[in-house]
Structure formats: C-alpha cells, structure tokens
Motif scaffolding. Structure first.
Motif, mmCIF file in Angstrom:
data_model
loop_
_atom_site.group_PDB
_atom_site.id
_atom_site.type_symbol
_atom_site.label_atom_id
_atom_site.label_comp_id
_atom_site.label_asym_id
_atom_site.label_seq_id
_atom_site.Cartn_x
_atom_site.Cartn_y
_atom_site.Cartn_z
ATOM 1 N N GLN A 1 26.792 53.433 56.057
ATOM 2 C CA GLN A 1 25.534 54.020 56.561
ATOM 3 C C GLN A 1 25.399 55.470 56.097
ATOM 4 N N GLU A 2 26.539 56.141 56.005
ATOM 5 C CA GLU A 2 26.490 57.538 55.556
ATOM 6 C C GLU A 2 26.144 57.660 54.078
ATOM 7 N N CYS A 3 26.253 56.544 53.347
ATOM 8 C CA CYS A 3 25.855 56.559 51.916
ATOM 9 C C CYS A 3 24.323 56.628 51.792
ATOM 10 N N GLY A 4 23.606 56.399 52.897
ATOM 11 C CA GLY A 4 22.153 56.543 52.911
ATOM 12 C C GLY A 4 21.438 55.473 52.114
ATOM 13 N N ASP A 5 20.306 55.900 51.445
ATOM 14 C CA ASP A 5 19.413 54.933 50.787
ATOM 15 C C ASP A 5 19.944 54.451 49.447
ATOM 16 N N GLU A 6 21.096 54.984 49.050
ATOM 17 C CA GLU A 6 21.537 54.673 47.680
ATOM 18 C C GLU A 6 22.104 53.262 47.520
ATOM 19 N N ILE A 7 22.422 52.604 48.627
ATOM 20 C CA ILE A 7 23.029 51.269 48.488
ATOM 21 C C ILE A 7 21.954 50.244 48.127
ATOM 22 N N CYS A 8 22.374 49.153 47.451
ATOM 23 C CA CYS A 8 21.406 48.149 46.962
ATOM 24 C C CYS A 8 20.879 47.299 48.121
ATOM 25 N N ASN B 1 27.275 48.335 40.036
ATOM 26 C CA ASN B 1 28.202 49.425 39.698
ATOM 27 C C ASN B 1 28.010 50.667 40.557
ATOM 28 N N SER B 2 26.714 50.995 40.840
ATOM 29 C CA SER B 2 26.502 52.235 41.597
ATOM 30 C C SER B 2 27.019 52.082 43.027
ATOM 31 N N CYS B 3 26.898 50.861 43.600
ATOM 32 C CA CYS B 3 27.477 50.640 44.932
ATOM 33 C C CYS B 3 28.988 50.781 44.862
ATOM 34 N N GLN B 4 29.589 50.180 43.827
ATOM 35 C CA GLN B 4 31.052 50.240 43.693
ATOM 36 C C GLN B 4 31.530 51.701 43.662
ATOM 37 N N THR B 5 30.762 52.549 42.913
ATOM 38 C CA THR B 5 31.149 53.968 42.843
ATOM 39 C C THR B 5 31.046 54.600 44.231
#
Ligand code: HAM
Length: 403
Positions: A182-189, A209-213
């Motif tokens: 949740q702290e990763c915000g809107d960036e997750i797919c 890939n961006s989620c994995q990072t």
C-alpha cells in the motif's frame, strides 16, 4: 480445412514415442515409491476449482474453460489435477478411513492462456498426491521422486524452494506485506491492486518488471515463519542436503495456486526458454478440510509433459521385430498368414502389395525392423522365405515351416 484449436496440439509419431517414454519412466518410478494410479474426470463442477485453486489465481480468474452444460450445471475442463484427486479422496470417504493414501495420475489439463512456446491451452501433466502424512520427510521424498524422474530422462534442472508458512505465521506476514505494498502507492499494476484484495501474497509472483522492482524491499515470508514452520523448513533443507539434492531458496516463489502452505517448490530448466517451470508442487494441509473433508495433511507435485518432451534424451531404440513382404502377387496371402503367426510373439509389420526387394528392404529399415523377410515366386515354389538380419546383415533362406 478444419485445424486444431490454438494452443492444442496433436501428439504423434516421434513425439508419441517421447510421450510414452516419459509416462513409462515416471510411472515406473512412482510405483517404486509406492504410489497407485488414479483417474479422475476431465470435467468437474466449476465450484471445485474456485474453492481449491482459488478465486484470486489467474487460473480461476482468467483461464478456465467454463460452460453451462445441457443440464444447466456450471462445469469446467480441469485446469490441474490436484482438485479432482482431492474431491475423489473425500467422495470415497478415504479421509474418514485415516492412514496413508498415495496416488499418481497423468492426462490433459486445460487453461485458456496466451499460447506461446511451452505454454499451451491443452497440455499434459504427470502428477502425484500423498494424503495423511504430516512429516517433512514426505515433502523431501516427493522432491527426490521428481529428481529421480528427471535424472532417468537425462534432464538437468534447478530446484527452487520456499516456505509459505501456515495459519500461525501467514496472517501476520500478509498484514506486513499489504502495508508495504500500500505504501508503494499508485505505481503497482492493476493485477496487483486486485491481488491485494484477494490474495496479497501473490503480488510477489507479479510478472510486471516495475512491480518486481518496487517489491525488492518487501518483507520476506521466510524471515517471518513461526517456530514450527521454521523447524520444518530447516529439516527439509537438511534432508535434501543429506540426499545430495541441490536447491536454491527463492523467497518470491508463491506458486500460482492458492491451496499451498509450508513447502513450495519448482523445478526449472535453463534450456527451454521463458516457460521454464518443468514441475511444481508443495504441501496443502488445509485443502481437504476446505473441500468439506476431515482435516488431512497432503503434499503433491505435477510435471508439464510437453515442456519435458523438449528436454528428454531418448535412449537409442534398437531394431525390433519383422517386416514381411511379397515380391509376387501370389505370395501376398501367405505373407499375411506368416505375419499373423509372428504377431503372437513378436512385433511384425507387413506390406499388402507385392514389391521388389529393394523397396521391401527400404520399408523394413524405415520400420526399424530387425528382420526383413521376403517371399517371391521362387521361394513360393520351394516353400521357403528369404530373411535378412538388418543388424548383422546376414542373409538366409529358411523353410516356411521353421519360420
Ligand atoms: P502448476 O505449477 O500449475 O501446478 O503446473 C505444474 C506444471 O505443469 C508446470 O510446472 C508446467 O510444467 C506445466 N504447465 C502448467 N501450465 C502449462 C501450460 N499452459 N502449458 C504447458 N505446460 C504447463 C499444478 O498444476 C499443481 N496441481 C501441482 C500440484 C500437485 N501441487 C500439489 N499437487
């Protein structure tokens, strides 16, 4: 012309030889480990897979061959084998009987995935399920069985191992992971947003890939195991080491099906491209109870046969049996009778048409026969048959009565 459906293949000729070589080898080894064959239907109630494989999985969420049959039943072509075996186990009341029950199976599975090399919509699995053994020795033994099958087929592998915890430690871990994501915000797919709602641990399996990072710094389940899971995982690693099985720990290995707890493993090959998982499995101690049976510990695995067929080193097949042909139309009936006689004890193929010797020799070679046997007008007159051993090249003429 009507073609087969996308992602659904025919298996014939040389492929079929590889296929049967795999089935025979795996069956032989499973039987040596004390497993018995089980066959379950290809079609089951959709609810079975929703409740076992899980609504949050891609398999149930996107890939089911699901339809309403003529009796208005919501049914589904099986996407995997475990759920059907567990259903059969409970239906036959074996959960109430207690004791140990070990099964193996093989057959087609159906997943509406995007087809690519190594990823089919109809594919075949060889699977094994063990019920009633609450011991990490069983997990280790199962891993050793996969290893034995792969070694017997000349297939190299890497074994990836993880522990998914149990009801004691998983909920706490899940909360920690949800907070982190949740702290990763809107960036997750979008898929991960859905996974957060349904089964958060599956975010670790995201192919994006961006989620994995983003998840690189996520808490690791392996660091949050309760004492019991921690002890079992240490024992598992020790047993594998003592038995010469190499492994790698993969803390992101969560498996694509929801029913696992504790041991999870995957065998991968570096020689077949991106679809590299050749076998996968783990412990699923909660599933029997979840499908309304008596609580029963269980563990199993399945291997993807098409992926393995790419890797199998086939043993040299030696010449075998007879090829029998006529060089004269009048000899055809006798040739057929002799072929039928030979088939009582040996492999025998026949050509129904009279042909010259060269053509028969060529056909015998193609059929991988050990002997090419021919009757022409002269042999017919003399009551003999001409036989050539295609291995040592020795030719002889023998009496029909001695053939
Ligand atoms: P799974 O990991 O989903 O596990 O599948 C097992 C194997 O089937 C994979 O490692 C792969 O080799 C093969 N496979 C899966 N999907 C495809 C596909 N679309 N095309 C070709 N091959 C594929 C299970 O199915 C669990 N039921 C295993 C298990 C048994 N766990 C406990 N008991």
């Amino acid at each position: 012309m009507i073609q087969s459906l996308r992602g659904m293949n025919d298996i014939l000729s040389e492929d079929y030889e590889r296929f049967t070589h795999f089935i025979n080898t795996a069956t032989d080894i499973a039987q040596k480990y004390g497993y018995h064959f089980i066959e379950t239907p290809l079609l089951e109630e959709t609810a079975l897979f929703k409740r076992s494989v899980g609504e949050s999985s891609d398999i149930v969420g996107k890939e089911m061959y699901q339809f309403i049959d003529k009796g208005e039943n919501d049914v589904c072509l099986r996407p995997e084998g475990t759920a059907g075996v567990v259903r059969a186990f409970i239906q036959k009341k074996l959960d109430k009987a207690g004791g140990t029950h070990r099964y193996f199976y093989h057959g087609p599975m159906f997943r509406y995935e995007r087809p690519q090399k190594g990823r089919l919509r109809e594919f075949h699995q060889f699977g094994v399920e063990s019920f009633g053994v609450d011991s990490v020795y069983e997990d280790a033994t199962m891993i050793m069985m996969v290893s034995d099958i792969l070694k017997a087929l000349g297939i190299g592998y890497r074994l990836q191992l993880n522990s998914l915890g149990d009801n004691n430690c998983m909920p706490d871990y899940r909360n920690k992971l949800v907070k982190f994501v949740q702290e990763c915000g809107d960036e997750i797919c979008e898929d991960c947003v859905r996974r957060l709602e349904t089964n958060p641990i599956r975010v670790l399996d995201c192919k994006n890939n961006s989620c994995q990072t983003l998840y690189e710094g996520a808490p690791k389940l392996i660091n949050c195991l309760c004492q019991n899971c921690e002890d079992d995982f240490s024992s598992l690693k020790k047993i594998l080491e003592e038995n010469g099985i190499d492994y790698e720990i993969d803390t992101n290995l969560v498996r694509g099906l929801d029913y696992y707890s504790k041991t999870a493993f995957e065998f991968v090959s570096d020689n077949i491209g991106s679809q590299s998982a050749i076998a996968g499995g783990g412990r699923y101690d909660r599933l029997v109870e979840f499908l309304d049976g008596r609580p029963t510990p269980a563990v199993g695995f399945a291997m993807g046969i098409e992926r393995l067929m790419e890797l199998i080193v086939m043993p040299e097949i030696s010449r075998d049996g007879y090829f029998i042909g006529a060089m004269d139309a009048e000899a055809v009936d006798l040739v057929i009778q002799l072929t039928q006689k030979k088939r009582k004890t040996d492999k025998a193929t026949v050509d129904y048409k009279a042909k010259n010797l060269q053509k028969h020799l060529k056909a015998a070679d193609k059929a991988n026969a050990k002997f090419c046997c021919v009757i022409g007008s002269e042999e017919l007159r003399n009551g003999t048959i001409w036989v050539k051993n295609l291995e040592d090249k020795i030719e002889q003429t023998i009496n029909i009565g001695d053939f």
